[in-house]
Design an enzyme around this catalytic site. Structure first.
Site, PDB file in Angstrom:
ATOM      1  N   ILE A 229     -24.339  26.808 -50.554  1.00  0.00           N
ATOM      2  CA  ILE A 229     -24.401  25.388 -50.183  1.00  0.00           C
ATOM      3  C   ILE A 229     -25.439  24.627 -51.014  1.00  0.00           C
ATOM      4  O   ILE A 229     -25.864  23.547 -50.649  1.00  0.00           O
ATOM      5  CB  ILE A 229     -24.646  25.204 -48.670  1.00  0.00           C
ATOM      6  CG1 ILE A 229     -25.964  25.855 -48.217  1.00  0.00           C
ATOM      7  CG2 ILE A 229     -23.480  25.776 -47.884  1.00  0.00           C
ATOM      8  CD1 ILE A 229     -26.320  25.558 -46.757  1.00  0.00           C
TER       9      ILE A 229
ATOM     10  N   ARG B  83     -38.869  40.544 -48.126  1.00  0.00           N
ATOM     11  CA  ARG B  83     -38.787  40.516 -49.593  1.00  0.00           C
ATOM     12  C   ARG B  83     -38.196  39.181 -50.056  1.00  0.00           C
ATOM     13  O   ARG B  83     -37.236  38.676 -49.471  1.00  0.00           O
ATOM     14  CB  ARG B  83     -37.906  41.667 -50.094  1.00  0.00           C
ATOM     15  CG  ARG B  83     -37.610  41.576 -51.586  1.00  0.00           C
ATOM     16  CD  ARG B  83     -37.134  42.891 -52.164  1.00  0.00           C
ATOM     17  NE  ARG B  83     -38.238  43.841 -52.198  1.00  0.00           N
ATOM     18  CZ  ARG B  83     -38.271  44.982 -51.521  1.00  0.00           C
ATOM     19  NH1 ARG B  83     -37.269  45.339 -50.775  1.00  0.00           N
ATOM     20  NH2 ARG B  83     -39.325  45.757 -51.605  1.00  0.00           N
TER      21      ARG B  83
ATOM     22  N   GLU C 198     -34.743  28.321 -43.387  1.00  0.00           N
ATOM     23  CA  GLU C 198     -35.094  27.437 -42.276  1.00  0.00           C
ATOM     24  C   GLU C 198     -36.572  27.376 -41.924  1.00  0.00           C
ATOM     25  O   GLU C 198     -37.076  26.349 -41.481  1.00  0.00           O
ATOM     26  CB  GLU C 198     -34.248  27.811 -41.055  1.00  0.00           C
ATOM     27  CG  GLU C 198     -32.819  27.413 -41.330  1.00  0.00           C
ATOM     28  CD  GLU C 198     -31.798  27.983 -40.375  1.00  0.00           C
ATOM     29  OE1 GLU C 198     -31.398  27.261 -39.476  1.00  0.00           O
ATOM     30  OE2 GLU C 198     -31.401  29.147 -40.538  1.00  0.00           O
TER      31      GLU C 198
HETATM   32 MO1  MOS Z   1     -28.263  26.447 -40.433  1.00  0.00          MO
HETATM   33  S1  MOS Z   1     -28.794  24.861 -39.223  1.00  0.00           S
HETATM   34  O1  MOS Z   1     -27.997  27.669 -39.232  1.00  0.00           O
HETATM   35  O2  MOS Z   1     -26.830  25.904 -41.137  1.00  0.00           O
END
Ligand code: MOS
Length: 702
Positions: free
Chosen positions: A466, A590, A667
């Site tokens: 992505i 890692r 995240e």
């Molecule tokens: Mo992420 S918010 O789990 O695409």
């Protein structure tokens, strides 16, 4: 399964698709060339709740170039219970902006103009769109969600929080709130839908081709093999492109309605604000009880969020709390209010980003109440084992991150007194907060590896990149799994023609797909050794393997940790807030590719600043929609807003998480930033802001 030896992993390789991207050769969904396309434009409801009483499409249909106008009267019937996907199936309206009709035309301009000519009449009802009004008023709208994503217990009560709070020497009991945030990927949601007698081909901007395939197949009563989803490059997603939503189904419906014509559908920026999900606003209560030495006796965290009436979605904003600190009495609980709003969805660190703002702000408040350094407070409450699961951590370096961050940031020079530093008209403060994110492995991936006699390996998996650098990092993983060089690997992804794969989400991409690749490589090398004398036969050898379950999950709790530091300047007279410096230290297992990983962590931290100070979707309560629904009004931090951002990580060698030793970096970078900034704002000004975003109007009264 055994761990793999890092050779390619750890190298700061350039993105394999970087040159194609800068030359414009990397094709995004909408750019895929198709013959004789038609274009789609939706009509959106103007009421937040009610019923359609009439639709007049005569004027739209009469426009030259209009091929079809779809409404609930003539749209194909769908077979799905997913309220989000049941597009144009009834006269009911569940939120303002819901799709109530759509025009298919020869050009996008004609489609858009004709859509404006479709006349829809409604019988509106009184709507409830304001979470804050619902909470004290209408308790019947609140209920415990059926599940939160990814699955983790919602109710984690242990001991007696109320009793512990009553007898605690020091207490914090505060309410924190976060607004509705919108994802705003650079590339909006786009689809090209083609329908032939074999089924659908969908060129799509998505985080998971396999999930979209399943959702579309079910909605149209097809076999998944009749739906091919292709997504080679994605221009950002952040969670908004994981689950199939109305736009994909609508494009597919349209392709069926104009046989022989591929249908192109790109949402406008404004449409994404009502049709593609958002991070739900939260109202959270955190209670902390401690002895005067700062040792926690009670931690309790409760959160109320909103969902739609079409489909339940709950972000798990209390998820991180049970993994953080030791205390004999603890609890978490979640509720959702069903409102007349679009359905929220996951957004980068869904749960942790909102929840850790509350918990880590409360920890700062507790440190001040105890007269303790906030880093020392966290170290004193470091648990020996996972506080809820009572398992040892596979590796836990929160304290190392805090200490390393303190050293690099220059924390020891800090005077803890609020408003102690002033330069010109600026009050200067610093703040710290902890971060965590679980190590997750999503089910449902398979990888195929084909070894050729010429020394090359084709690695096939329907994963997607992505924009994070997956293509590059996963190639490095495959090279090490096969004990080969990166140049020998031909990784193919982004297409349901390859073996199925879990979505790019939950920071679990490398774990879920990489574990499948390692399993296939393991089997391939064994077969080569036992059946082929160690050399690849002339006609090659192909192996497919699933992502294995992690056998260590019963023995260890698995998390990434981090420490976020921020320096803020608040202008004494105007309340203007600047953040000249952010520093993050992370322990994420890692690091496969330092270049792309750094960019993930840095992006998370920059977005953390954005969620702290700038972003919020502002609702017009009269109509029930987001009014600042474009990039001119929904302010995302830009270069001028971001100061120095330093990213560091701790070397971790964790043999339990997966064969690569990775924990995921997508995240955790955003987690804790908002608390670090709010804590720094308090340190600078003596004003505690518990309601994001922190804007100058909230500071001026102080
Ligand atoms: Mo992420 S918010 O789990 O695409």
């Amino acid at each position: 399964m055994s761990t793999i030896t890092p050779r390619a992993m750890g190298q700061a390789l350039d993105r394999l698709d970087g040159a194609d991207k800068v030359r414009g050769l990397a094709r995004y969904a909408f750019e895929h060339p198709v013959d004789h396309p038609a274009y789609l434009f939706p009509v959106q409801s103007t009421v937040a709740v009610g019923r359609i009483t009439g639709i007049d499409r005569s004027q739209a249909s009469a426009q030259p170039g209009v091929l079809a106008v779809l409404t609930y009267h003539n749209a194909p019937r769908l077979s799905t219970e997913d309220g989000e996907l049941r597009v144009l199936q009834s006269d009911e309206v569940a939120f303002r902006g819901q799709i109530v009709a759509a025009v298919i035309a020869e050009t996008s301009e004609i489609a858009r103009h004709a859509a404006s000519l479709v006349r829809v009449d409604y019988e509106g009802r009184t709507h409830n769109v304001d979470l804050r009004a619902e909470v004290p008023g209408h308790r019947e709208h609140l209920r415990v969600p059926n599940e939160v994503l990814p699955l983790f217990p919602m109710d984690t009560a242990e001991g007696d929080v109320d009793a512990a709070m009553a007898s605690a020497a020091v207490r914090v009991d505060e309410v924190y709130s976060t607004p509705w945030y919108t994802h705003n990927a650079l590339e909006p949601h786009t689809t090209i839908a083609c329908w032939t007698e074999e089924g659908f081909t969908l060129h799509l901007s998505t985080q998971g081709v396999t999930g979209i395939q399943a959702g579309v197949a079910q909605a149209f009563r097809l076999d998944p093999s009749q739906v091919r989803v292709i997504s080679p490059h994605v221009g950002g997603a952040f969670g908004s492109k994981v689950y199939p939503r109305a736009d994909v189904v609508l494009a597919a419906m349209a392709a069926r309605s104009v046989p022989g014509r591929p249908v192109k559908f790109a949402l406008t920026r404004q449409q994404t604000f009502s049709l593609t999900g958002y991070r739900p606003p939260t109202i959270q209560r955190v209670r902390l009880g401690a002895g005067s030495d700062g040792r926690l006796t009670a931690i309790d965290h409760r959160s109320i969020e909103q969902t739609s009436k079409l489909k339940e979605f709950a972000e798990h904003s209390t998820r991180a709390t049970p993994s953080m600190y030791a205390a004999p009495n603890r609890g978490t609980q979640q509720w959702v209010a069903e409102l007349d709003v679009p359905t929220p969805t996951i957004m980068r660190a869904p749960g942790e980003a909102s929840g850790m703002f509350a918990l880590e702000s409360a920890m700062d408040e507790l440190a001040i109440a105890c007269g303790l350094d906030p880093i020392e407070l966290r170290i004193r409450n470091e648990p020996d084992t996972h506080p809820h699961f009572h398992l040892p951590f596979s590796s836990r370096n929160l304290v190392t991150c805090l200490r390393e961050g303190a050293r690099r940031f220059g924390w020891e020079r800090r005077d803890p007194t609020p408003r102690a530093r002033r330069e010109g008209g600026w009050l200067i403060g610093t703040g710290v907060a902890a971060a965590t994110y679980p190590v997750l492995r999503l089910p449902g991936s398979k990888a195929t590896i084909r070894a050729d006699a010429n020394g090359r390996y084709a690695v096939l998996i329907a994963a997607v990149d992505i924009g994070t650098g997956t293509r590059t990092a996963l190639t490095q993983v495959a090279a090490d799994a096969l004990q080969a060089d990166v140049e020998q690997i031909d990784l193919r992804l982004g297409d349901t023609a390859y073996p199925p794969a879990a979505e790019e989400g939950a920071s679990a991409g490398i774990t879920s797909w990489g574990a499948a690749i390692c399993a296939a490589a393991d089997q391939l090398r064994q077969r080569l050794a036992t059946e082929h004398g160690g050399t690849v036969p002339a006609d090659g050898l192909e192996i497919t393997a699933d992502t294995p379950e992690n056998e260590y999950l019963k023995q260890y709790a698995m998390h990434s940790f981090g420490a976020q530091f921020a320096e803020v300047r608040v202008h004494e007279e105007t309340g203007e807030i600047r953040v000249p410096r952010q520093l993050g230290v992370f322990a994420c297992g890692r690091i496969v590719n330092p270049k792309t990983a750094r960019s993930q962590l840095l992006g998370g931290m920059a977005w953390g600043l954005s969620m702290s100070l700038h972003e919020q979707s502002v609702l017009d309560l009269r109509f029930g929609h987001v009014v600042n629904h474009d990039l001119a009004q929904y302010h995302i931090s830009s270069n001028a807003d971001i100061g120095a951002v330093e990213v560091h990580w701790i070397e971790e060698d964790d043999p339990y998480v997966n064969p690569m030793g990775t924990k995921g970096v997508g995240e955790i970078g955003i987690v804790g930033v908002a608390a670090a900034i709010a804590n720094a704002v308090y340190h600078a000004t003596g004003i505690r802001i518990r309601d994001l975003p922190i804007t100058l109007d909230k500071l001026l009264p102080g």
